[in-house]
Write an enzyme that holds these catalytic residues in place. Sequence first.
Site, mmCIF file in Angstrom:
data_model
loop_
_atom_site.group_PDB
_atom_site.id
_atom_site.type_symbol
_atom_site.label_atom_id
_atom_site.label_comp_id
_atom_site.label_asym_id
_atom_site.label_seq_id
_atom_site.Cartn_x
_atom_site.Cartn_y
_atom_site.Cartn_z
ATOM 1 N N SER A 1 0.837 -1.200 0.000
ATOM 2 C CA SER A 1 0.000 0.000 0.000
ATOM 3 C C SER A 1 0.868 1.245 0.000
ATOM 4 O O SER A 1 2.016 1.217 0.475
ATOM 5 C CB SER A 1 -0.893 0.008 1.246
ATOM 6 O OG SER A 1 -1.537 1.268 1.359
ATOM 7 N N TYR B 1 -1.387 -0.180 10.626
ATOM 8 C CA TYR B 1 -1.561 -0.511 9.212
ATOM 9 C C TYR B 1 -0.328 -0.093 8.415
ATOM 10 O O TYR B 1 0.224 -0.863 7.625
ATOM 11 C CB TYR B 1 -2.810 0.175 8.655
ATOM 12 C CG TYR B 1 -3.132 -0.218 7.224
ATOM 13 C CD1 TYR B 1 -3.637 -1.479 6.941
ATOM 14 C CD2 TYR B 1 -2.923 0.661 6.163
ATOM 15 C CE1 TYR B 1 -3.931 -1.857 5.634
ATOM 16 C CE2 TYR B 1 -3.209 0.299 4.855
ATOM 17 C CZ TYR B 1 -3.717 -0.959 4.597
ATOM 18 O OH TYR B 1 -3.991 -1.326 3.316
#
Lengths: 466, 257
Positions: B150, B163
């Site tokens: 990501s 995250y």
Amino acid sequence: MLSFTRLENFGHSLSATCFLAQPENVEQIADLFRLARRKGTTITLRGGGRSYNDAALNGGGIVLDLSRMNRILEWDPQRGVLRAEPGVTLQQVWQRVLPDGWWPPVVSGTMFTTLGGCLAANIHGKNNYHAGTIGEHVLEFRAFLPSGAEVTCSPNHNADLFYALIGGLGLLGVFTSITLQMKRVHSGLLEVHAWPVHNLEEHLASLHSNAPEYDYIVGWLDATAAGRGLGRGQIHAARHLPPGADAQAERTRQLEYQQLPSTILGIFPKSLMPWLMRPFMQNWSVALVNSGKYLLGLRRQRYLQPHAAFHFLLDYIPAWERAYGRHGLIQYQSFLPKETAAEVWREMLRLSQKHGFPSYLGVTKRHRPDAFLLSHGVDGFSLALDFKVPDRRRAEMHGLLQIFDRLVVEAGGRFYFAKNSETNAATTRQFLGEEAVRRFRTLKKRCDPDHVLESDLYRRIFGSQD
Amino acid sequence: MPRFAPPTPLTPYRRALILGASSGIGEALARRLAQDDYRLALVARRANRLQALCDELNQPEPRALYYVHDVTHYDEVPSLLERILRDLGGLDVVFYVAGVNEPPGGLDRYDFEKDRRMIEVNLLGAMAWLDAIAPLFQQAGHGHIVGISSVAGERGRVGNPGYGASKAALTSYLESLRNRLTRHGVHVLTVKPGFVQTDMLRAAQKVIFPISPERAAADIVRALEQGKQEIYTPWFWRYIMFVIRNLPSPIFRRLTI
């Protein structure tokens, strides 16, 4: 013991990632079968890896490469009887027996096939019309069956297994030793005759009328020629020399005399040839080369040639199959009765040219039927067509080969399992006949009750389940 | 034995494993690869969604198989991988798409359970699977590994520390795999999506330039085919992230992006 390996077929047209094992003796083979059964996986046997299709590939499963079991166990130069392990190559065999005045009874176009592979495919040679398949010269073999048994088979003992394991594609058992009768030769040379044929009818008629007169006969067919020249080519036929004809027989039988030339036309190193040829593997340039070859072959020729040079044409240029480029080549070989061959092949050649998929090499032979269960033998001829696997339009080419399959089956023809890569289960059942398939399945159940021996070929031509 | 008819030279196909295939990018990849004639092993937790997806993909001919598995059940990996290799008849491409995004719920909140969960799914699950697959691909000298990381892994942002950390670690892990495996003929592709309209997006605080999972899947398949090492999807995130990566810390720590 097992290494995850990407294996290819000989034509580089297919690859599969498999768990590769290289057993060295029967105990290790037995261990691997126990392992496969425990893991619920399958085993495919592999020899020289010279099949054009998926016969020695097993995607996601185990492949037993038997090339390390390559000892010649016994050689009797008086009787010409050889006993060997399955990984012994034809090269090892002829080099061992020729100096003593013998030659393998049947050989393939390359000497790098193994005896186990030759028996599993039940290979034929240019002498098929006289000598039959290699299986007809096997005196005896021993085989390990997945059921755990080790059996000895000959035409008189366990005959049902003998006629099924030979030509059985390694799907019933593993040959562990093979006893083969060699053919007596009185020279290291063959007397070769070559002559042109100008169309398909003349081509087949020439094979038909000359096969009884020669020990070996093979035709080259220009598959790019159309119209009146469709099926034109050149026949090569050869005879063994009678005793006494070669005054220097002692010398010509020696290995030094049998070496293949190391350059082409005296200048190009052989190892470079596939790369030099590659840019010329196009429809137009191959048609040009074929026409040139045909014109050069118009003169009748007669000469003496060493056995190795006559038989192992495919070995002249190492890795020649690389010339076919990224997607490799496939071979389509059909066997047709002599009555229907011309009609089917005329249509086949015409269709392949019309669709823009001309075959780059055509080879014809004369055949006769044999007694093996999975047999490609017919009283007729075979035509082997090499095709470049195209970058595009592959589905169209697949469809074309399905049409060829139908033409062949409807004309009473057969196929050879070391060659065709696209023939499916329905076609296979049709040409083998329900009875042969049923008998094969019965033997499969007996020899391999847990279905351990399978290959990608098996799943294609027999379907994955009974 | 393999569950699909074997390929032939004129009807070839590739075999892919998608980990995290029941929704979002994984589901879109499955549809896209089925169109491209792949044979697929789909792995996820939700059986009903996998079943429905397979039913759809297996028309008109069988293309996909599914396996219910939670990527945090690490000890199941070796035997499941063995089964998948057998069922597919080998493996050419693996996609690690499984991922969770569970924000702590505010810039002054911390939640170890959520952080642990994200590390377990996003990072340790990838390690469990790819540590098992990498040596096989290395032996075979063949294979493609695609990891969905990501843009969130490029900077330690205030919104979701767990995250960002999981994706930063995944990016680094994939780079190590690439540096180990390229010399053995294995291709490793790191994918860094921006915002993609998936279930996960509901967790995001601010959304800019969202794209559909189908578009992300198309970008990923194209990059796979072109042999790219790293892509952003959509492409302009490369430039956005270039700016963000190069913001000096004294400025970045005063922002709330």
